[in-house]
Design a protein around this motif. Structure first.
Motif, PDB file in Angstrom:
ATOM      1  N   SER A  97      -0.612 -41.416  95.381  1.00  0.00           N
ATOM      2  CA  SER A  97      -2.020 -41.794  95.432  1.00  0.00           C
ATOM      3  C   SER A  97      -2.238 -43.168  94.813  1.00  0.00           C
ATOM      4  O   SER A  97      -1.438 -43.646  93.990  1.00  0.00           O
ATOM      5  CB  SER A  97      -2.862 -40.755  94.697  1.00  0.00           C
ATOM      6  OG  SER A  97      -2.669 -40.858  93.295  1.00  0.00           O
TER       7      SER A  97
ATOM      8  N   LEU B 194      -4.474 -43.999  92.632  1.00  0.00           N
ATOM      9  CA  LEU B 194      -4.688 -43.873  91.192  1.00  0.00           C
ATOM     10  C   LEU B 194      -3.362 -43.766  90.447  1.00  0.00           C
ATOM     11  O   LEU B 194      -3.115 -44.496  89.470  1.00  0.00           O
ATOM     12  CB  LEU B 194      -5.562 -42.658  90.898  1.00  0.00           C
ATOM     13  CG  LEU B 194      -5.783 -42.346  89.410  1.00  0.00           C
ATOM     14  CD1 LEU B 194      -6.474 -43.504  88.719  1.00  0.00           C
ATOM     15  CD2 LEU B 194      -6.582 -41.060  89.248  1.00  0.00           C
ATOM     16  N   VAL B 195      -2.498 -42.859  90.896  1.00  0.00           N
ATOM     17  CA  VAL B 195      -1.219 -42.667  90.210  1.00  0.00           C
ATOM     18  C   VAL B 195      -0.371 -43.936  90.290  1.00  0.00           C
ATOM     19  O   VAL B 195       0.227 -44.360  89.295  1.00  0.00           O
ATOM     20  CB  VAL B 195      -0.463 -41.464  90.805  1.00  0.00           C
ATOM     21  CG1 VAL B 195       0.947 -41.367  90.228  1.00  0.00           C
ATOM     22  CG2 VAL B 195      -1.231 -40.172  90.530  1.00  0.00           C
TER      23      VAL B 195
ATOM     24  N   ASP C  88       4.757 -33.831  94.758  1.00  0.00           N
ATOM     25  CA  ASP C  88       3.604 -34.129  93.911  1.00  0.00           C
ATOM     26  C   ASP C  88       3.976 -34.074  92.425  1.00  0.00           C
ATOM     27  O   ASP C  88       3.538 -34.911  91.630  1.00  0.00           O
ATOM     28  CB  ASP C  88       2.469 -33.145  94.190  1.00  0.00           C
ATOM     29  CG  ASP C  88       1.800 -33.395  95.532  1.00  0.00           C
ATOM     30  OD1 ASP C  88       1.942 -34.515  96.053  1.00  0.00           O
ATOM     31  OD2 ASP C  88       1.144 -32.474  96.048  1.00  0.00           O
TER      32      ASP C  88
ATOM     33  N   LEU D 146       3.991 -37.238  89.637  1.00  0.00           N
ATOM     34  CA  LEU D 146       3.303 -37.230  88.349  1.00  0.00           C
ATOM     35  C   LEU D 146       4.278 -37.342  87.177  1.00  0.00           C
ATOM     36  O   LEU D 146       3.888 -37.746  86.072  1.00  0.00           O
ATOM     37  CB  LEU D 146       2.461 -35.966  88.217  1.00  0.00           C
ATOM     38  CG  LEU D 146       1.282 -35.880  89.188  1.00  0.00           C
ATOM     39  CD1 LEU D 146       0.576 -34.536  89.044  1.00  0.00           C
ATOM     40  CD2 LEU D 146       0.298 -37.019  88.955  1.00  0.00           C
TER      41      LEU D 146
ATOM     42  N   ASP E 258      -7.351 -29.099  88.573  1.00  0.00           N
ATOM     43  CA  ASP E 258      -6.164 -29.235  89.406  1.00  0.00           C
ATOM     44  C   ASP E 258      -5.474 -30.559  89.101  1.00  0.00           C
ATOM     45  O   ASP E 258      -5.939 -31.357  88.268  1.00  0.00           O
ATOM     46  CB  ASP E 258      -6.514 -29.115  90.893  1.00  0.00           C
ATOM     47  CG  ASP E 258      -7.464 -30.208  91.370  1.00  0.00           C
ATOM     48  OD1 ASP E 258      -7.582 -31.262  90.703  1.00  0.00           O
ATOM     49  OD2 ASP E 258      -8.084 -30.012  92.435  1.00  0.00           O
ATOM     50  N   LEU E 259      -4.331 -30.806  89.753  1.00  0.00           N
ATOM     51  CA  LEU E 259      -3.531 -31.985  89.441  1.00  0.00           C
ATOM     52  C   LEU E 259      -4.271 -33.283  89.743  1.00  0.00           C
ATOM     53  O   LEU E 259      -4.100 -34.280  89.036  1.00  0.00           O
ATOM     54  CB  LEU E 259      -2.210 -31.940  90.217  1.00  0.00           C
ATOM     55  CG  LEU E 259      -1.194 -30.896  89.733  1.00  0.00           C
ATOM     56  CD1 LEU E 259       0.037 -30.892  90.625  1.00  0.00           C
ATOM     57  CD2 LEU E 259      -0.790 -31.169  88.280  1.00  0.00           C
ATOM     58  N   THR E 260      -5.093 -33.280  90.785  1.00  0.00           N
ATOM     59  CA  THR E 260      -5.838 -34.494  91.118  1.00  0.00           C
ATOM     60  C   THR E 260      -6.798 -34.868  89.993  1.00  0.00           C
ATOM     61  O   THR E 260      -6.863 -36.042  89.568  1.00  0.00           O
ATOM     62  CB  THR E 260      -6.618 -34.295  92.427  1.00  0.00           C
ATOM     63  OG1 THR E 260      -5.698 -34.016  93.480  1.00  0.00           O
ATOM     64  CG2 THR E 260      -7.410 -35.552  92.772  1.00  0.00           C
ATOM     65  N   TRP E 261      -7.533 -33.879  89.487  1.00  0.00           N
ATOM     66  CA  TRP E 261      -8.454 -34.154  88.407  1.00  0.00           C
ATOM     67  C   TRP E 261      -7.726 -34.446  87.097  1.00  0.00           C
ATOM     68  O   TRP E 261      -8.198 -35.239  86.273  1.00  0.00           O
ATOM     69  CB  TRP E 261      -9.416 -32.987  88.225  1.00  0.00           C
ATOM     70  CG  TRP E 261     -10.565 -33.043  89.174  1.00  0.00           C
ATOM     71  CD1 TRP E 261     -10.756 -32.319  90.308  1.00  0.00           C
ATOM     72  CD2 TRP E 261     -11.680 -33.932  89.087  1.00  0.00           C
ATOM     73  NE1 TRP E 261     -11.920 -32.677  90.947  1.00  0.00           N
ATOM     74  CE2 TRP E 261     -12.515 -33.673  90.212  1.00  0.00           C
ATOM     75  CE3 TRP E 261     -12.070 -34.922  88.174  1.00  0.00           C
ATOM     76  CZ2 TRP E 261     -13.707 -34.364  90.442  1.00  0.00           C
ATOM     77  CZ3 TRP E 261     -13.258 -35.601  88.396  1.00  0.00           C
ATOM     78  CH2 TRP E 261     -14.051 -35.325  89.513  1.00  0.00           C
TER      79      TRP E 261
ATOM     80  N   ALA F 294      -4.910 -36.072  86.866  1.00  0.00           N
ATOM     81  CA  ALA F 294      -4.508 -37.473  86.965  1.00  0.00           C
ATOM     82  C   ALA F 294      -5.677 -38.399  86.660  1.00  0.00           C
ATOM     83  O   ALA F 294      -5.520 -39.436  85.998  1.00  0.00           O
ATOM     84  CB  ALA F 294      -3.942 -37.762  88.357  1.00  0.00           C
ATOM     85  N   ALA F 295      -6.874 -38.025  87.137  1.00  0.00           N
ATOM     86  CA  ALA F 295      -8.054 -38.874  86.966  1.00  0.00           C
ATOM     87  C   ALA F 295      -8.623 -38.823  85.551  1.00  0.00           C
ATOM     88  O   ALA F 295      -9.323 -39.757  85.135  1.00  0.00           O
ATOM     89  CB  ALA F 295      -9.132 -38.466  87.962  1.00  0.00           C
TER      90      ALA F 295
END
Length: 293
Positions: free
Chosen positions: A2, A4-5, A122, A126, A244-247, A249-250
């Motif tokens: 992503s 962001l990452v 994924d 991370l 979740d992993l997306t949040w 990361a954010a």
């Protein structure tokens, strides 16, 4: 990977690692300074790989960066040979030197679409920022605060529990969610100690407002982001609701990168410029082996 990452990883590659290395004092293994100066150039292929589709080309570019991280990991035993010390602050520094190699190997596997050790892509993606920040930056800062606090009991706890927690989290990847939770508990406790010691530094060592602000932000953000990490690990182990992993990361990831690591290293650069030493290693067995900081 992503946007962001990838952006967070680039901060770790281009700024956090070379800045952290510049704060090391004491005996310096041959080649460490050359590696630090060359690091931004060595990071370019790795950064390019982040923005390309997964392929042999992006894996090859990532491999160049991975070789640099392995060269940095080699500096850990080389430094140990010079210091001949496993004092807590030195354990933290050795952990910092070794951690980016885990990120480098994960990056190669993720860019090659290879589920290394059975981990999905994924998780591998991370792992790359995790071992730049929770591995390198957090362990290095734990060593810095241990030195600044003159090896007091809280400082020794921080310098040992941050590396131990990082290792336990890594082991938890291979065992189960409960083992990962145990690692998260140890790591969070160590990071909490780092936050407390950072606020003490703010009171005792920081003479100017910008440095005090940077130290305060790094401590408070660290406490908040580690609570998020603990909540995530608890949710994974028990099935309780969690981000979740997306949040993650954010929130946790971005906070650790910008709010903790960048602010902490900027503050320590300012402290060093003001005459406060960074992290000298324990005295070497033979005085001749020590080089100027």
């Amino acid at each position: 990977m992503s946007i962001l990452v990838a952006s967070v990883v680039m901060i770790g590659m281009f700024w956090v690692v070379p800045t952290g290395l510049s704060l090391l004092d004491g005996p310096r293994p041959p080649g460490l300074d050359r590696l630090r100066r060359a690091w931004p150039l060595l990071a370019v292929p790795g950064a390019l790989s982040l923005w390309l589709p997964r392929s042999g080309l992006s894996a090859g570019l990532a491999a160049v960066y991975a070789l640099a991280t392995l060269a940095l990991a080699y500096q850990a035993p080389a430094r140990l040979m010079l210091t001949r010390s496993l004092r807590p602050r030195e354990v933290a520094v050795l952990t910092a030197l070794a951690s980016p190699s885990v990120a480098g190997l994960a990056l190669v596997a993720e860019r090659a679409s290879y589920p290394l050790f059975g981990f999905d892509l994924d998780i591998l993606a991370l792992t790359v920022p995790h071992f730049h920040f929770a591995g390198f930056a957090a362990a290095l800062v734990a060593g810095l605060v241990c030195r600044a606090s003159e090896d007091g009991p809280t400082a020794r706890f921080a310098a040992l529990s941050v590396p131990a927690g990082t290792l336990l989290v890594l082991i938890g990847y291979f065992v189960d969610d409960w083992a990962e939770l145990a690692g998260a508990v140890v790591l969070t406790a160590g990071m909490a100690a780092v936050a407390v010691l950072t606020l003490r530094e703010r009171r005792d060592l920081a003479a100017d407002r910008p440095t005090r602000t940077l130290l305060a932000v790094s401590a408070l953000v660290l406490a908040a982001t580690m609570l998020l990490a603990l909540d995530w690990a608890l949710g994974e182990a028990t099935g309780l609701p969690h981000l979740d992993l997306t949040w993650m990361a954010a929130t946790h990831g971005l906070g650790n990168a910008l709010g903790f690591a960048v602010c902490a290293l900027l503050a320590r650069r300012r402290l060093r410029a003001g005459g406060v030493p960074a992290v000298p290693a324990a005295a070497p067995a033979h005085p001749r082996t020590e080089s100027p900081a």
